[in-house]
Design a protein around this motif. Structure first.
Motif, short mmCIF file in Angstrom:
data_model
loop_
_atom_site.label_atom_id
_atom_site.label_comp_id
_atom_site.label_asym_id
_atom_site.label_seq_id
_atom_site.Cartn_x
_atom_site.Cartn_y
_atom_site.Cartn_z
N GLU A 31 0.86 -1.18 0.00
CA GLU A 31 0.00 0.00 0.00
C GLU A 31 0.89 1.24 0.00
O GLU A 31 1.78 1.38 0.84
CB GLU A 31 -0.89 0.00 1.25
CG GLU A 31 -1.85 1.16 1.29
CD GLU A 31 -2.74 1.13 2.52
OE1 GLU A 31 -3.64 1.98 2.58
OE2 GLU A 31 -2.54 0.29 3.42
N MET A 32 0.67 2.10 -0.97
CA MET A 32 1.39 3.37 -1.05
C MET A 32 0.51 4.42 -0.39
O MET A 32 -0.61 4.67 -0.86
CB MET A 32 1.66 3.74 -2.50
CG MET A 32 2.35 2.65 -3.32
SD MET A 32 3.93 2.18 -2.67
CE MET A 32 5.00 3.08 -3.76
N ILE A 33 0.99 5.01 0.70
CA ILE A 33 0.19 5.94 1.48
C ILE A 33 0.76 7.34 1.32
O ILE A 33 1.92 7.59 1.63
CB ILE A 33 0.16 5.52 2.96
CG1 ILE A 33 -0.43 4.12 3.06
CG2 ILE A 33 -0.61 6.53 3.80
CD1 ILE A 33 -0.34 3.50 4.42
N TYR A 54 5.43 5.11 2.83
CA TYR A 54 5.09 6.51 3.06
C TYR A 54 6.10 7.41 2.34
O TYR A 54 7.01 6.93 1.69
CB TYR A 54 5.14 6.82 4.57
CG TYR A 54 4.23 5.95 5.39
CD1 TYR A 54 2.88 6.25 5.52
CD2 TYR A 54 4.72 4.82 6.04
CE1 TYR A 54 2.04 5.45 6.29
CE2 TYR A 54 3.88 4.02 6.80
CZ TYR A 54 2.55 4.33 6.92
OH TYR A 54 1.72 3.54 7.67
N ASN A 55 5.93 8.71 2.50
CA ASN A 55 6.87 9.70 1.95
C ASN A 55 7.05 9.53 0.45
O ASN A 55 8.16 9.39 -0.06
CB ASN A 55 8.21 9.63 2.70
CG ASN A 55 8.04 9.82 4.19
OD1 ASN A 55 7.13 10.50 4.64
ND2 ASN A 55 8.90 9.19 4.96
N LEU A 56 5.94 9.55 -0.26
CA LEU A 56 5.95 9.30 -1.70
C LEU A 56 6.53 10.45 -2.51
O LEU A 56 6.66 10.33 -3.73
CB LEU A 56 4.53 8.98 -2.18
CG LEU A 56 3.87 7.78 -1.51
CD1 LEU A 56 2.47 7.57 -2.06
CD2 LEU A 56 4.70 6.53 -1.65
N TYR A 57 6.91 11.53 -1.86
CA TYR A 57 7.53 12.65 -2.55
C TYR A 57 8.96 12.31 -2.97
O TYR A 57 9.55 13.00 -3.79
CB TYR A 57 7.56 13.90 -1.64
CG TYR A 57 8.34 13.69 -0.37
CD1 TYR A 57 9.71 13.86 -0.34
CD2 TYR A 57 7.69 13.29 0.80
CE1 TYR A 57 10.44 13.64 0.83
CE2 TYR A 57 8.40 13.08 1.96
CZ TYR A 57 9.78 13.26 1.98
OH TYR A 57 10.48 13.03 3.13
N ARG A 58 9.52 11.25 -2.43
CA ARG A 58 10.90 10.87 -2.74
C ARG A 58 11.01 10.32 -4.16
O ARG A 58 10.03 9.96 -4.78
CB ARG A 58 11.40 9.83 -1.74
CG ARG A 58 11.42 10.36 -0.32
CD ARG A 58 11.76 9.29 0.71
NE ARG A 58 10.81 8.20 0.66
CZ ARG A 58 11.14 6.91 0.63
NH1 ARG A 58 12.39 6.54 0.70
NH2 ARG A 58 10.20 5.99 0.56
#
Length: 172
Positions: A31-33, A54-58
């Motif tokens: 799961e990408m949150i 988490y931290n999908l901005y990376r």
């Protein structure tokens, strides 16, 4: 659409081709949150076989590195029933890491950058020093054939909402 789980299952296929536990290794959820978390980028829940990122901005490489770390927890949990950062976990993580490098999912520099803020960054940096490249004939989510008899679509990975999806480019 192809998702990040497919990449992870491909890594497992290459890392453990003869394992009788391969089917169990592939029983997990990703799961990408879209939340920012301080101190960690993902987690794994052994009871539900659930990987959360988490931290999908990376950048993409950093996200793949995080999913590999969590996948290593899953494989180690299947093998030992434990969730820790013991030597067995690091042996699994190293195997998955080297396999992902062989598949060109990221390069050494991207891995080092992705793990720079990890509490075990010195330990994982040493895993890179042991790396000896091997060709696994893997192209962007599709296994290629060395003889060129089969054609497979090339793919590029795009972040759409909270998941990774592939877009077909052309045939080889």
């Amino acid at each position: 659409m192809i998702k990040i789980k497919n990449i992870l299952c491909d890594v497992l296929d290459y890392a453990y081709p003869d394992s009788d536990k391969l089917g169990e290794y592939k029983r997990f959820y990703v799961e990408m949150i879209n939340e920012t978390r301080k101190g960690f980028h993902g987690d794994y829940h052994g009871m539900t076989h659930h990987i959360r990122i988490y931290n999908l901005y990376r950048d993409e490489a950093s996200i793949v590195v995080t999913t590999l770390h969590e996948l290593a927890h899953h494989v180690d949990h299947v093998n030992r029933g434990k969730l820790d950062h013991g030597k067995e976990f690091y042996a699994v993580y190293k195997q998955l890491l080297h396999t992902a490098l062989n598949m060109h999912l990221f390069d050494k520099e991207q891995f080092i950058n992705a793990t720079r803020d990890a509490s075990d960054s010195n330990k994982v940096a040493k895993m890179i020093n042991d790396y000896i490249p091997e060709d696994v004939s893997y192209i962007h989510g599709m296994e290629s054939t060395r003889l060129g008899k089969k054609k497979h679509p090339k793919t590029i990975w795009k972040k759409k909402r909270n998941s990774w999806k592939a877009k077909r480019l052309s045939t080889i």
